[in-house]
Design a protein around this motif. Structure first.
Motif, PDB file in Angstrom:
ATOM      1  N   LEU A   1      14.807  10.464 -10.480  1.00  0.00           N
ATOM      2  CA  LEU A   1      15.281   9.164 -10.954  1.00  0.00           C
ATOM      3  C   LEU A   1      16.797   9.119 -11.056  1.00  0.00           C
ATOM      4  CD1 LEU A   1      12.450   8.598 -13.556  1.00  0.00           C
ATOM      5  CD2 LEU A   1      12.798   7.309 -11.434  1.00  0.00           C
ATOM      6  N   ALA A   2      17.417  10.236 -11.396  1.00  0.00           N
ATOM      7  CA  ALA A   2      18.887  10.286 -11.426  1.00  0.00           C
ATOM      8  C   ALA A   2      19.460  10.037 -10.033  1.00  0.00           C
ATOM      9  CB  ALA A   2      19.354  11.634 -11.963  1.00  0.00           C
ATOM     10  N   LYS A   3      18.779  10.562  -9.015  1.00  0.00           N
ATOM     11  CA  LYS A   3      19.221  10.306  -7.632  1.00  0.00           C
ATOM     12  C   LYS A   3      19.032   8.836  -7.274  1.00  0.00           C
ATOM     13  CE  LYS A   3      18.276  14.975  -5.903  1.00  0.00           C
ATOM     14  NZ  LYS A   3      17.465  15.803  -4.968  1.00  0.00           N
ATOM     15  N   LEU A   4      17.865   8.290  -7.607  1.00  0.00           N
ATOM     16  CA  LEU A   4      17.567   6.897  -7.291  1.00  0.00           C
ATOM     17  C   LEU A   4      18.572   5.939  -7.928  1.00  0.00           C
ATOM     18  CD1 LEU A   4      15.511   4.687  -6.240  1.00  0.00           C
ATOM     19  CD2 LEU A   4      14.494   4.822  -8.542  1.00  0.00           C
ATOM     20  N   THR A   5      18.851   6.144  -9.196  1.00  0.00           N
ATOM     21  CA  THR A   5      19.660   5.157  -9.911  1.00  0.00           C
ATOM     22  C   THR A   5      21.149   5.337  -9.669  1.00  0.00           C
ATOM     23  OG1 THR A   5      19.688   6.537 -11.923  1.00  0.00           O
ATOM     24  CG2 THR A   5      17.952   4.847 -11.734  1.00  0.00           C
ATOM     25  N   TRP A   6      21.618   6.572  -9.625  1.00  0.00           N
ATOM     26  CA  TRP A   6      23.066   6.802  -9.611  1.00  0.00           C
ATOM     27  C   TRP A   6      23.549   7.659  -8.442  1.00  0.00           C
ATOM     28  CZ3 TRP A   6      27.166   4.682 -11.857  1.00  0.00           C
ATOM     29  CH2 TRP A   6      28.394   5.359 -11.770  1.00  0.00           C
ATOM     30  N   SER A   7      23.049   8.871  -8.348  1.00  0.00           N
ATOM     31  CA  SER A   7      23.712   9.897  -7.531  1.00  0.00           C
ATOM     32  C   SER A   7      23.710   9.580  -6.044  1.00  0.00           C
ATOM     33  CB  SER A   7      23.060  11.261  -7.771  1.00  0.00           C
ATOM     34  OG  SER A   7      23.102  11.603  -9.136  1.00  0.00           O
ATOM     35  N   ASN A   8      22.618   9.045  -5.517  1.00  0.00           N
ATOM     36  CA  ASN A   8      22.568   8.791  -4.076  1.00  0.00           C
ATOM     37  C   ASN A   8      23.614   7.783  -3.642  1.00  0.00           C
ATOM     38  OD1 ASN A   8      20.405  10.566  -3.826  1.00  0.00           O
ATOM     39  ND2 ASN A   8      18.856   8.956  -3.799  1.00  0.00           N
ATOM     40  N   ALA A   9      23.739   6.697  -4.387  1.00  0.00           N
ATOM     41  CA  ALA A   9      24.695   5.654  -4.011  1.00  0.00           C
ATOM     42  C   ALA A   9      26.132   6.136  -4.112  1.00  0.00           C
ATOM     43  CB  ALA A   9      24.483   4.417  -4.886  1.00  0.00           C
ATOM     44  N   VAL A  10      26.423   6.915  -5.146  1.00  0.00           N
ATOM     45  CA  VAL A  10      27.784   7.451  -5.283  1.00  0.00           C
ATOM     46  C   VAL A  10      28.083   8.424  -4.150  1.00  0.00           C
ATOM     47  CG1 VAL A  10      29.333   8.777  -6.775  1.00  0.00           C
ATOM     48  CG2 VAL A  10      27.759   7.101  -7.786  1.00  0.00           C
ATOM     49  N   ARG A  11      27.112   9.255  -3.838  1.00  0.00           N
ATOM     50  CA  ARG A  11      27.304  10.218  -2.739  1.00  0.00           C
ATOM     51  C   ARG A  11      27.582   9.521  -1.424  1.00  0.00           C
ATOM     52  NH1 ARG A  11      24.075  11.143   1.073  1.00  0.00           N
ATOM     53  NH2 ARG A  11      22.200  10.410  -0.022  1.00  0.00           N
ATOM     54  N   VAL A  12      26.816   8.466  -1.118  1.00  0.00           N
ATOM     55  CA  VAL A  12      26.950   7.846   0.197  1.00  0.00           C
ATOM     56  C   VAL A  12      28.332   7.215   0.362  1.00  0.00           C
ATOM     57  CG1 VAL A  12      26.059   5.492  -0.220  1.00  0.00           C
ATOM     58  CG2 VAL A  12      25.553   6.631   1.919  1.00  0.00           C
ATOM     59  N   LEU A  13      28.888   6.641  -0.701  1.00  0.00           N
ATOM     60  CA  LEU A  13      30.235   6.090  -0.600  1.00  0.00           C
ATOM     61  C   LEU A  13      31.251   7.212  -0.419  1.00  0.00           C
ATOM     62  CD1 LEU A  13      32.117   3.669  -0.604  1.00  0.00           C
ATOM     63  CD2 LEU A  13      32.205   3.811  -3.099  1.00  0.00           C
ATOM     64  N   GLY A  14      31.095   8.288  -1.160  1.00  0.00           N
ATOM     65  CA  GLY A  14      31.998   9.423  -1.005  1.00  0.00           C
ATOM     66  C   GLY A  14      31.927  10.038   0.377  1.00  0.00           C
ATOM     67  N   ASP A  15      30.723  10.134   0.935  1.00  0.00           N
ATOM     68  CA  ASP A  15      30.580  10.677   2.294  1.00  0.00           C
ATOM     69  C   ASP A  15      31.255   9.776   3.323  1.00  0.00           C
ATOM     70  OD1 ASP A  15      29.169  12.780   1.233  1.00  0.00           O
ATOM     71  OD2 ASP A  15      27.196  12.103   1.937  1.00  0.00           O
ATOM     72  N   ALA A  16      31.136   8.470   3.151  1.00  0.00           N
ATOM     73  CA  ALA A  16      31.805   7.535   4.060  1.00  0.00           C
ATOM     74  C   ALA A  16      33.318   7.681   3.975  1.00  0.00           C
ATOM     75  CB  ALA A  16      31.391   6.102   3.745  1.00  0.00           C
TER      76      ALA A  16
END
Length: 395
Positions: A357-372
């Protein structure tokens, strides 16, 4: 469920929701012509909007991509101007509510906002018509804080096909692929909500940075062209992207698809655009619903999509994009931006872990912007901006 809701709120305190798509700026344009005194979101706006500050806080929202959408009947310079007005609206909101909202341009900014207890506020353009076939305009939008662009809205554009229009260029034209490459170079996320499946596949073939779906659900669960086919979901791990499930009933509940088509026809028959959310249009919607009760989506309906998307794409590639203030109807339990804890509680009862759930709500979206951002730094070290034109590449 009470215990699950308590646990959900605890999780959201540490890992708040990054929501991929909220149409508050367009609602403010339509309802009050950007008079934010008349729709002061520091006050209760539940009579008019899905969104206000108290409900964002109650819902555990920690970051919001505010859509700077403009309708596709605005074209050319008119579309660009309207997009600039939408951007200005978001900037006004951030300036007006500094204790609650914090401008965010990067993944680091998002984390800083979380640490400060403020809601990171990002911008997403919804539809490539907003750049009027100009890569310089694309770069200007990035400079103004736009961090994703949905390649199309509901209608095709010259260089990309929409999910809800007839095939035009077979996905992406040569110029469309150049738009994707330039978005990669800028660090602007390529958003594949609203686009045809052929466009999704062409963008994944072209992009060297992770993509997002800012507000789309699973086509295998609800067969609507706005949703993501499984073969595309299967490609997200290789790309690193994120699919952000949406709550719009006509995209998540099969029975709602046919009902919505009839409701849209009713609006058009009375001279309204089918996406009109003005008081007059909503009065017509309510009358139609009274005569023909609509099928009701629920929290469980949305959770079914997430269960399927997790099975196909993996938990590292999921997020949430409610589309609040951009839809006439919402699922029971997800009535407005305060409803996210109900979804998290439902997923807890289905065995989703705290880490999931931490990935779903927060971590995945933050990661994808950082990777971009990382991809953009590498590309900028190798080449300058593109000045290609639609005429040069597509003839």
């Amino acid at each position: 469920m009470t215990d699950a809701l308590t646990r959900a709120r605890e999780i959201l305190t540490e890992f708040p929701v990054v929501d991929g798509h909220n149409d508050l700026p367009w609602a403010l344009r339509e309802q009050v012509t950007y008079d934010i005194d008349a729709r002061d979101i520091a006050a209760d706006q539940s009579a008019h909007l899905h969104t206000d500050l108290a409900r964002l806080r109650s819902g555990g929202v920690g970051a919001q991509f505010w859509s700077v959408y403009v309708r596709t009947d605005l074209t050319g310079d008119a579309a660009v101007s309207a997009t600039l007005e939408q951007i200005d609206c978001v900037d006004q909101l951030i300036a007006r509510y500094p204790d609650d909202l914090r401008a965010a341009l990067t993944a680091v900014d998002m984390e800083a906002a979380r640490a400060e207890g403020r809601i990171a506020s990002l911008k997403g353009a919804e539809g490539g018509h907003s750049i009027n076939n100009s890569l310089a305009t694309l770069r200007a939008l990035y400079a103004l804080g736009v961090r994703y662009m949905t390649l199309t809205h509901n209608d095709n554009i010259a260089w990309a096909d929409s999910a809800t229009d007839e095939p035009g260029v077979g996905g992406l034209s040569a110029f469309g692929r150049e738009v994707v490459r330039e978005m990669n170079r800028e660090g602007m996320l390529v958003d594949l909500s609203h686009v045809a499946a052929s466009t999704m596949r062409a963008a994944l073939d072209t992009s060297t940075a992770p993509v997002i779906f800012s507000h789309s659900s699973a086509r295998a669960v609800c067969d609507h062209p706005r949703n993501i086919p499984d073969d595309v979901l299967e490609r997200l791990p290789g790309n690193g992207g994120v699919a952000m499930v949406t709550f719009v009933p006509k995209f998540v509940l099969q029975a709602a698809v046919d009902w919505t088509a009839a409701a849209d026809d009713n609006l058009r028959a009375h001279g309204f655009h089918h996406l009109d959310s003005s008081p007059e249009a909503m009065k017509l919607h309510r009358a139609f619903e009274e005569a023909t009760p609509r099928p009701v989506a629920t929290v469980s309906t949305v959770a079914d999509h997430l269960d399927h998307m997790r099975e196909v794409a993996g938990v590292d590639h999921l997020g949430i994009g409610g589309d609040y203030d951009g839809t006439a109807f919402t699922p029971d339990g997800l009535d407005d931006v305060s409803g996210y804890p109900n979804l998290i509680a439902e997923l807890l009862t289905r065995g989703w872990s705290r880490a999931d759930l931490a990935k779903l709500t927060w971590s995945n979206a933050v990661r994808v912007l950082g990777d971009a951002e990382d991809v953009a730094r590498d590309l900028q070290a190798k080449r300058g901006p593109s000045n290609a034109t639609l005429e040069q590449l597509d003839g």
